[in-house]
Design a protein around this motif. Structure first.
Motif, PDB file in Angstrom:
ATOM      1  N   SER A  45      -1.615  16.092 -18.165  1.00  0.00           N
ATOM      2  CA  SER A  45      -2.238  15.391 -19.289  1.00  0.00           C
ATOM      3  C   SER A  45      -3.702  15.805 -19.368  1.00  0.00           C
ATOM      4  O   SER A  45      -4.355  16.043 -18.341  1.00  0.00           O
ATOM      5  CB  SER A  45      -2.105  13.885 -19.062  1.00  0.00           C
ATOM      6  N   GLU A  46      -4.214  15.911 -20.582  1.00  0.00           N
ATOM      7  CA  GLU A  46      -5.590  16.396 -20.780  1.00  0.00           C
ATOM      8  C   GLU A  46      -6.610  15.544 -20.063  1.00  0.00           C
ATOM      9  O   GLU A  46      -7.565  16.038 -19.489  1.00  0.00           O
ATOM     10  CB  GLU A  46      -5.929  16.426 -22.273  1.00  0.00           C
ATOM     11  N   GLU A  47      -6.410  14.226 -20.095  1.00  0.00           N
ATOM     12  CA  GLU A  47      -7.443  13.331 -19.555  1.00  0.00           C
ATOM     13  C   GLU A  47      -7.460  13.307 -18.029  1.00  0.00           C
ATOM     14  O   GLU A  47      -8.377  12.747 -17.433  1.00  0.00           O
ATOM     15  CB  GLU A  47      -7.236  11.892 -20.046  1.00  0.00           C
ATOM     16  N   CYS A  48      -6.481  13.857 -17.389  1.00  0.00           N
ATOM     17  CA  CYS A  48      -6.315  13.690 -15.938  1.00  0.00           C
ATOM     18  C   CYS A  48      -7.004  14.823 -15.175  1.00  0.00           C
ATOM     19  O   CYS A  48      -6.608  15.986 -15.273  1.00  0.00           O
ATOM     20  CB  CYS A  48      -4.826  13.685 -15.617  1.00  0.00           C
ATOM     21  N   ASP A  78       0.330  15.497 -24.485  1.00  0.00           N
ATOM     22  CA  ASP A  78      -0.761  15.563 -25.475  1.00  0.00           C
ATOM     23  C   ASP A  78      -0.269  16.366 -26.669  1.00  0.00           C
ATOM     24  O   ASP A  78       0.739  17.077 -26.563  1.00  0.00           O
ATOM     25  CB  ASP A  78      -1.994  16.275 -24.879  1.00  0.00           C
ATOM     26  N   CYS A 167      -2.846  10.856 -12.214  1.00  0.00           N
ATOM     27  CA  CYS A 167      -3.125   9.759 -13.139  1.00  0.00           C
ATOM     28  C   CYS A 167      -1.785   9.260 -13.695  1.00  0.00           C
ATOM     29  O   CYS A 167      -0.799   9.979 -13.673  1.00  0.00           O
ATOM     30  CB  CYS A 167      -3.998  10.252 -14.287  1.00  0.00           C
ATOM     31  N   GLY A 197      -9.049  15.734 -30.239  1.00  0.00           N
ATOM     32  CA  GLY A 197     -10.356  16.074 -29.685  1.00  0.00           C
ATOM     33  C   GLY A 197     -11.246  16.768 -30.694  1.00  0.00           C
ATOM     34  O   GLY A 197     -12.238  17.402 -30.334  1.00  0.00           O
TER      35      GLY A 197
END
Lengths: 521, 92
Positions: A45-48, A78, A167, A197
């Motif tokens: 995942s992008e945020e992790c 994502d 995450c 984004g």
């Protein structure tokens, strides 16, 4: 987290079908991925941050794995556009796929967290999984893949950290909550921009083909203005137009945005240094000439503040170009310690009509009738109140000394420009006294000196250290380091100074607006 | 929403540059110490140079135009032509 060998739990589990989008038109299937001998699915995942680490560490190995028959695919929770960008940035050199809410594939693979690596053998059976970053478990998993393929596969280096938890998988979120979170993204195009984004943190106007086409007008979207630092994304006019749409520009502003981009991409401006520095510096856009009135730029009341679309969106379009096309995203390649709101975008039009002096662009060699954009690497503005001075000397002294702490209290002299935005009432006092711009600049330069001994505390310059204790040190290296423009409303005695971006060798760069226009191949 | 948008990103996929092979030993190697002109970087390099020489490396020094700009290709060419290894110092 550790390796959890699903094959040990009862009978070997078949790998569930994939419900993901890939880069090509063809459906992504387990059978295709394992056709070479085996497949490694890396759910991320992008945020992790752990996902990013896994992509960065495993990415360089994927090419050799592929040759040995192991096909690696990063499955992002994502949007596909985000997945492609993140994979590129992190050096992931293998397949990329993306799954949308409600993340059926992650659910089918019983994901709890990302990253999770899943090894699937040629028969479509799960041969092992590793959750989080666990170097030893991943080496064992890759070893198992090698055994299945009859080959020795490259393993990641044993660098620290060897263990790092992941995450939460989006599939592990309560379905009702996931639905509540994703409903906006699924139905609201502005929310989708955040998901992708494509934003500086504020809502943007989605760059539909129609809007971008309207922004481009007669320009050819394939024309490139050059690579945008720091990540060197190519500034095709189409992408510049997309940024202008995102920022909220009207098509009439586009020639100004393009001129600002051209100036910013001039190597003399050193956008590269400005984009990644820990300094707060932003890119101040000063506009002169007839284009100000033509597109509704405000140079009067509230000239440095909110309220006017052209001012706010032109500066923002340039910043979005740096942030998105150039990859200068705050907290990533943009390493600004604190930043400042001018980095959202800062476009000022000079109030030439009330100025007693030649405008900035004329000073810089252009004709008064030309429309010109001037880029200056600048700190945030400091407002300077002066309602009491009764002589131009007193006023000039107050203005000049307000900048004495620009950059840093004892950092004297400054090579780089400090930009003084003189309000009309202050300008009128200099006009009444017959002061030229050069006189004012010279007076301000002469006014702000200190003995070197008083500057030897805390951070100071080699110049101060080398000077004798009684030597008079100026705040600026020369009068030319003082830039003067006029802007603001007719009432009120508030001018402002913007400190410099220092140490970058950044020069002031000007470009004429719309010359030539339209831009075509 | 599967709407069609014009991306502001350069979506071309660029392969990551592979890391150069790591030497087993620095003894006898030519090491270029690159001063990027950041404040006090030279002091840091002085110490590194001492340690490298003690480990048997042959050292040389060079400087970048300014720390905030990428190194010029000519400088990179000079370094790769004159040295086996390079140490770039950051300080402040």
């Amino acid at each position: 987290m550790t390796e959890s060998d699903l094959s040990r739990v009862g009978a070997p589990l078949p790998a569930p079908a994939l419900s993901v989008r890939g880069l090509g038109p063809a459906e992504v299937t387990v059978a295709d991925l394992t056709a070479g001998g085996g497949a490694l699915l890396l759910f991320v995942s992008e945020e992790c941050p752990t996902s990013a680490m896994a992509l960065r560490r495993l990415g360089p190995l994927c090419g050799a794995w592929q040759e040995a028959g192991l096909t690696a695919t990063a499955v992002f929770e994502d949007p596909l556009e985000v997945a492609v960008r993140v994979a590129r940035r992190l050096g992931w050199q293998a397949g990329v796929a993306a799954e949308d809410p409600p993340y059926r594939t992650s659910r089918a693979y019983r994901l709890v967290s990302v990253p999770t690596a899943v090894l699937v053998d040629r028969g479509g059976t799960i041969a092992g999984t590793v959750t989080g970053w666990d170097h030893a478990a991943l080496v064992a998993l890759i070893g198992r893949a090698g055994a299945l393929l009859g080959a020795e596969l490259a393993i990641p280096e044993a660098t620290e950290p060897r263990l790092k938890p992941g995450c939460s998988s989006k599939a592990a979120i309560d379905p009702e909550l996931a639905a509540a979170i994703s409903v906006q993204a699924g139905t609201d195009d502005v929310e989708e921009m955040f998901e992708r984004g494509w934003t500086d943190g504020l809502p943007v106007v989605p760059p539909t083909p129609d809007r971008v086409e309207a922004m481009l007008g007669s320009c050819d979207g394939r024309v490139s203005l050059g690579p945008v630092p720091p990540d060197m994304g190519e500034a095709t006019l189409e992408r510049v137009a997309a940024c202008a749409v995102l920022a909220g520009c009207r098509p009439a502003y586009f020639p100004v945005v393009v001129a600002a981009a051209q100036a910013a991409l001039d190597p003399a401006f050193n956008l590269h240094g400005q984009a990644v520095t820990t300094q707060p510096a932003g890119q101040l856009v000063v506009v002169n000439g007839p284009v100000r009135e033509a597109i509704g730029l405000n140079s009067g009341m509230g000239a440095l503040g909110p309220g006017f679309r052209a001012n706010l969106t032109i500066g923002r379009a340039l910043r979005l170009l740096v942030t998105l096309t150039g990859g200068g995203m705050p907290g990533r390649l943009d390493r600004a310690t604190q930043g400042q709101m001018g980095k959202v975008g800062f476009c000022v039009a000079e109030n030439e009509e009330v100025s007693p002096w030649e405008p900035l662009h004329v000073e810089r060699g252009f004709r008064a009738g030309q429309s010109v954009v001037t880029l200056i690497g600048s700190d945030a503005p400091l407002s300077i109140s002066d309602h009491r001075s009764r002589t131009p000397e007193d006023l000039a002294w107050i203005l000049a000394w307000a900048a004495a702490s620009a950059w840093s209290t004892n950092w004297w002299p400054l090579e780089e420009p400090s930009v003084f935005v003189i309000c009309p009432e202050h300008a009128a006092m200099f006009r009444a006294a017959g002061w030229t711009k050069q006189q004012l600049r010279r007076f301000m330069f002469d006014a702000v000196h200190k003995p070197a001994a008083e500057l030897r505390r805390g951070e100071t310059t080699p110049f101060v250290h080398a000077a004798g204790p009684a030597a008079q040190v100026p705040k600026w290296a020369s009068p030319e380091s003082i830039v003067l423009i006029v802007a603001g409303g007719e009432a009120g005695r508030y001018s402002a100074v913007l400190g410099p971006c220092t140490g970058m060798g950044s020069q002031i760069v000007s470009r004429e607006v719309g010359s030539p226009w339209p831009l075509t191949t | 929403m599967a709407a069609d948008y014009v991306s502001p990103f350069d979506e071309r996929v660029r392969a990551a540059e592979p890391l150069a092979p790591r030497p087993a030993s620095i003894s006898g190697r030519r090491v270029m110490l690159l001063d990027i002109r950041k404040n006090r970087g030279a002091e840091f390099l002085d110490r590194i140079e001492t340690l490298l020489q003690a480990a048997g490396a042959a050292t040389a020094r060079t400087t970048k135009e300014i720390f905030s700009k990428p190194a010029a290709l000519a400088l990179i060419g000079d370094i790769t032509g004159q040295a086996d290894l390079v140490v770039e110092a950051l300080a402040d």
